[in-house]
Scaffold this motif. Structure first.
Motif, PDB file in Angstrom:
ATOM      1  N   PRO A   1      28.405   9.105  -6.597  1.00  0.00           N
ATOM      2  CA  PRO A   1      29.551   9.119  -7.511  1.00  0.00           C
ATOM      3  C   PRO A   1      30.168   7.727  -7.679  1.00  0.00           C
ATOM      4  CG  PRO A   1      30.208   9.984  -5.383  1.00  0.00           C
ATOM      5  CD  PRO A   1      28.721   9.759  -5.330  1.00  0.00           C
ATOM      6  N   VAL A   2      29.740   6.790  -6.857  1.00  0.00           N
ATOM      7  CA  VAL A   2      30.271   5.428  -6.926  1.00  0.00           C
ATOM      8  C   VAL A   2      29.394   4.534  -7.792  1.00  0.00           C
ATOM      9  CG1 VAL A   2      30.878   3.388  -5.560  1.00  0.00           C
ATOM     10  CG2 VAL A   2      31.344   5.676  -4.654  1.00  0.00           C
ATOM     11  N   SER A   3      28.098   4.531  -7.537  1.00  0.00           N
ATOM     12  CA  SER A   3      27.220   3.569  -8.215  1.00  0.00           C
ATOM     13  C   SER A   3      26.156   4.190  -9.109  1.00  0.00           C
ATOM     14  CB  SER A   3      26.545   2.676  -7.174  1.00  0.00           C
ATOM     15  OG  SER A   3      25.697   3.449  -6.346  1.00  0.00           O
ATOM     16  N   GLY A   4      26.090   5.509  -9.179  1.00  0.00           N
ATOM     17  CA  GLY A   4      25.122   6.149 -10.062  1.00  0.00           C
ATOM     18  C   GLY A   4      23.813   6.490  -9.377  1.00  0.00           C
ATOM     19  N   ALA A   5      22.736   6.421 -10.149  1.00  0.00           N
ATOM     20  CA  ALA A   5      21.421   6.844  -9.679  1.00  0.00           C
ATOM     21  C   ALA A   5      20.581   5.643  -9.245  1.00  0.00           C
ATOM     22  CB  ALA A   5      20.696   7.597 -10.779  1.00  0.00           C
ATOM     23  N   HIS A   6      19.841   5.848  -8.153  1.00  0.00           N
ATOM     24  CA  HIS A   6      18.968   4.808  -7.603  1.00  0.00           C
ATOM     25  C   HIS A   6      17.683   5.451  -7.093  1.00  0.00           C
ATOM     26  CE1 HIS A   6      22.413   2.017  -7.532  1.00  0.00           C
ATOM     27  NE2 HIS A   6      23.097   3.086  -7.157  1.00  0.00           N
ATOM     28  N   HIS A   7      16.591   4.690  -7.157  1.00  0.00           N
ATOM     29  CA  HIS A   7      15.293   5.171  -6.681  1.00  0.00           C
ATOM     30  C   HIS A   7      14.794   4.228  -5.593  1.00  0.00           C
ATOM     31  CE1 HIS A   7      14.661   6.830 -11.023  1.00  0.00           C
ATOM     32  NE2 HIS A   7      15.615   7.462 -10.372  1.00  0.00           N
ATOM     33  N   TYR A   8      14.258   4.806  -4.510  1.00  0.00           N
ATOM     34  CA  TYR A   8      13.798   4.035  -3.362  1.00  0.00           C
ATOM     35  C   TYR A   8      12.387   4.438  -2.968  1.00  0.00           C
ATOM     36  CZ  TYR A   8      18.682   2.864  -3.083  1.00  0.00           C
ATOM     37  OH  TYR A   8      19.931   2.414  -3.404  1.00  0.00           O
ATOM     38  N   ALA A   9      11.579   3.436  -2.638  1.00  0.00           N
ATOM     39  CA  ALA A   9      10.224   3.662  -2.142  1.00  0.00           C
ATOM     40  C   ALA A   9      10.153   3.120  -0.720  1.00  0.00           C
ATOM     41  CB  ALA A   9       9.200   2.959  -3.028  1.00  0.00           C
ATOM     42  N   PHE A  10       9.312   3.737   0.096  1.00  0.00           N
ATOM     43  CA  PHE A  10       9.177   3.276   1.468  1.00  0.00           C
ATOM     44  C   PHE A  10       8.309   2.033   1.508  1.00  0.00           C
ATOM     45  CE2 PHE A  10       7.659   3.163   5.824  1.00  0.00           C
ATOM     46  CZ  PHE A  10       8.858   3.339   6.502  1.00  0.00           C
TER      47      PHE A  10
ATOM     48  N   ASN B   1      17.521  12.966  -2.467  1.00  0.00           N
ATOM     49  CA  ASN B   1      16.471  13.967  -2.596  1.00  0.00           C
ATOM     50  C   ASN B   1      15.100  13.340  -2.758  1.00  0.00           C
ATOM     51  OD1 ASN B   1      17.506  13.546  -5.448  1.00  0.00           O
ATOM     52  ND2 ASN B   1      15.668  14.741  -5.843  1.00  0.00           N
ATOM     53  N   ARG B   2      14.129  14.144  -2.404  1.00  0.00           N
ATOM     54  CA  ARG B   2      12.742  13.713  -2.489  1.00  0.00           C
ATOM     55  C   ARG B   2      12.285  13.728  -3.941  1.00  0.00           C
ATOM     56  NH1 ARG B   2      11.297  18.513  -3.813  1.00  0.00           N
ATOM     57  NH2 ARG B   2      11.359  20.369  -2.582  1.00  0.00           N
ATOM     58  N   HIS B   3      11.372  12.822  -4.241  1.00  0.00           N
ATOM     59  CA  HIS B   3      10.675  12.870  -5.517  1.00  0.00           C
ATOM     60  C   HIS B   3       9.198  12.743  -5.188  1.00  0.00           C
ATOM     61  CE1 HIS B   3       9.159  11.823  -9.475  1.00  0.00           C
ATOM     62  NE2 HIS B   3      10.223  12.461  -9.919  1.00  0.00           N
TER      63      HIS B   3
ATOM     64  N   TYR C   1       4.302  10.037   3.778  1.00  0.00           N
ATOM     65  CA  TYR C   1       5.500  10.140   2.936  1.00  0.00           C
ATOM     66  C   TYR C   1       6.419  11.245   3.452  1.00  0.00           C
ATOM     67  CZ  TYR C   1       8.534  11.580  -0.850  1.00  0.00           C
ATOM     68  OH  TYR C   1       9.646  11.962  -1.582  1.00  0.00           O
ATOM     69  N   ARG C   2       5.874  12.396   3.704  1.00  0.00           N
ATOM     70  CA  ARG C   2       6.686  13.522   4.185  1.00  0.00           C
ATOM     71  C   ARG C   2       7.330  13.207   5.540  1.00  0.00           C
ATOM     72  NH1 ARG C   2       5.924  18.041   0.956  1.00  0.00           N
ATOM     73  NH2 ARG C   2       4.098  17.918  -0.382  1.00  0.00           N
ATOM     74  N   ARG C   3       6.605  12.537   6.412  1.00  0.00           N
ATOM     75  CA  ARG C   3       7.140  12.162   7.714  1.00  0.00           C
ATOM     76  C   ARG C   3       8.300  11.172   7.549  1.00  0.00           C
ATOM     77  NH1 ARG C   3       5.900   7.953  10.780  1.00  0.00           N
ATOM     78  NH2 ARG C   3       3.989   7.504   9.642  1.00  0.00           N
ATOM     79  N   GLN C   4       8.116  10.173   6.715  1.00  0.00           N
ATOM     80  CA  GLN C   4       9.175   9.186   6.485  1.00  0.00           C
ATOM     81  C   GLN C   4      10.371   9.821   5.775  1.00  0.00           C
ATOM     82  OE1 GLN C   4       9.413   6.367   7.849  1.00  0.00           O
ATOM     83  NE2 GLN C   4       7.328   6.064   8.542  1.00  0.00           N
ATOM     84  N   LEU C   5      10.108  10.701   4.834  1.00  0.00           N
ATOM     85  CA  LEU C   5      11.170  11.400   4.106  1.00  0.00           C
ATOM     86  C   LEU C   5      12.014  12.239   5.057  1.00  0.00           C
ATOM     87  CD1 LEU C   5      12.480  12.418   1.413  1.00  0.00           C
ATOM     88  CD2 LEU C   5      10.792  14.266   1.525  1.00  0.00           C
TER      89      LEU C   5
ATOM     90  N   MET D   1       0.838  -1.179   0.000  1.00  0.00           N
ATOM     91  CA  MET D   1       0.000   0.000   0.000  1.00  0.00           C
ATOM     92  C   MET D   1       0.887   1.248   0.000  1.00  0.00           C
ATOM     93  SD  MET D   1      -3.165   0.820   2.451  1.00  0.00           S
ATOM     94  CE  MET D   1      -2.783   1.858   3.805  1.00  0.00           C
ATOM     95  N   ALA D   2       0.553   2.196  -0.850  1.00  0.00           N
ATOM     96  CA  ALA D   2       1.342   3.417  -0.960  1.00  0.00           C
ATOM     97  C   ALA D   2       1.077   4.352   0.215  1.00  0.00           C
ATOM     98  CB  ALA D   2       1.002   4.131  -2.272  1.00  0.00           C
ATOM     99  N   LEU D   3       2.099   5.099   0.570  1.00  0.00           N
ATOM    100  CA  LEU D   3       1.972   6.086   1.639  1.00  0.00           C
ATOM    101  C   LEU D   3       1.111   7.244   1.174  1.00  0.00           C
ATOM    102  CD1 LEU D   3       5.703   6.456   2.750  1.00  0.00           C
ATOM    103  CD2 LEU D   3       3.929   5.172   3.920  1.00  0.00           C
ATOM    104  N   ASP D   4       0.346   7.816   2.104  1.00  0.00           N
ATOM    105  CA  ASP D   4      -0.336   9.060   1.756  1.00  0.00           C
ATOM    106  C   ASP D   4       0.691  10.193   1.874  1.00  0.00           C
ATOM    107  OD1 ASP D   4      -0.171   9.869   4.487  1.00  0.00           O
ATOM    108  OD2 ASP D   4      -2.208   9.212   4.908  1.00  0.00           O
ATOM    109  N   ASP D   5       0.325  11.377   1.449  1.00  0.00           N
ATOM    110  CA  ASP D   5       1.274  12.499   1.419  1.00  0.00           C
ATOM    111  C   ASP D   5       1.863  12.805   2.790  1.00  0.00           C
ATOM    112  OD1 ASP D   5       0.906  12.767  -1.298  1.00  0.00           O
ATOM    113  OD2 ASP D   5      -0.392  14.534  -1.151  1.00  0.00           O
ATOM    114  N   LYS D   6       1.036  12.787   3.817  1.00  0.00           N
ATOM    115  CA  LYS D   6       1.495  13.109   5.168  1.00  0.00           C
ATOM    116  C   LYS D   6       2.519  12.081   5.656  1.00  0.00           C
ATOM    117  CE  LYS D   6      -0.192  13.843   9.866  1.00  0.00           C
ATOM    118  NZ  LYS D   6      -1.360  13.857  10.742  1.00  0.00           N
TER     119      LYS D   6
END
Length: 107
Positions: A65-74, A52-54, A8-12, A1-6
Motif C-alpha cells: 500500500p506504500v510503494s505499489g507492485a514489485h516483482h522479485y526473482a531469486f 505471493n508466488r508467481h 524455487y519452491r524451497r526458496q519460496l 541461472m534460473a532455479l528449477d521448480d524444486k
C-alpha cells in the motif's frame, strides 16, 4: 541461472515463512495469513501487504500500500530475492515500506 521448480519452491517457502515470522513479531498486524503461496498481512488501519508466488516466472510478487507492485526473482549468487527492475532486495523494500507507516522490523 534460473532455479528449477524444486529449488524455487524451497526458496519460496523459506521466504514466505521468514516474512510471516518477521511480521508476526512486530505485533502490528490485525490479520496475518499464509496459505497456498500467498502471505497477506493487514494492519489495524486496513493497509494490506501481500507477498505471493508467481509460478510461471518463478518470482515473488509484492503488493504494497506504500510503494505499489514489485516483482522479485531469486539470485543464487547473492542468496536472496531481488527486484527484476533495478535489483533492489525484497527485504530492503519491505523494511522501507513498513518504516514509512511506523512499523520497524529487525535485521
Amino acid at each position: 541461472m534460473a532455479l528449477d521448480d524444486k529449488d524455487y519452491r524451497r526458496q519460496l517457502e523459506a521466504c514466505l515463512g521468514h516474512w510471516l515470522d518477521v511480521l508476526e513479531a512486530t505485533g502490528a498486524f490485525d490479520e496475518l495469513d499464509l496459505a497456498d503461496g500467498v502471505l497477506q498481512a493487514e494492519t489495524e488501519d486496513g493497509k494490506v501487504f501481500i507477498l505471493n508466488r508467481h509460478l510461471p516466472l518463478k518470482q515473488v510478487w509484492l503488493s504494497s500500500p506504500v510503494s505499489g507492485a514489485h516483482h522479485y526473482a531469486f539470485d543464487e549468487g547473492r542468496g536472496g530475492w531481488f527486484s527484476t527492475r533495478g535489483g533492489e532486495a525484497l527485504a530492503d523494500r519491505l523494511r522501507a515500506d513498513l518504516g514509512q507507516i511506523g512499523i520497524g522490523i529487525a535485521g
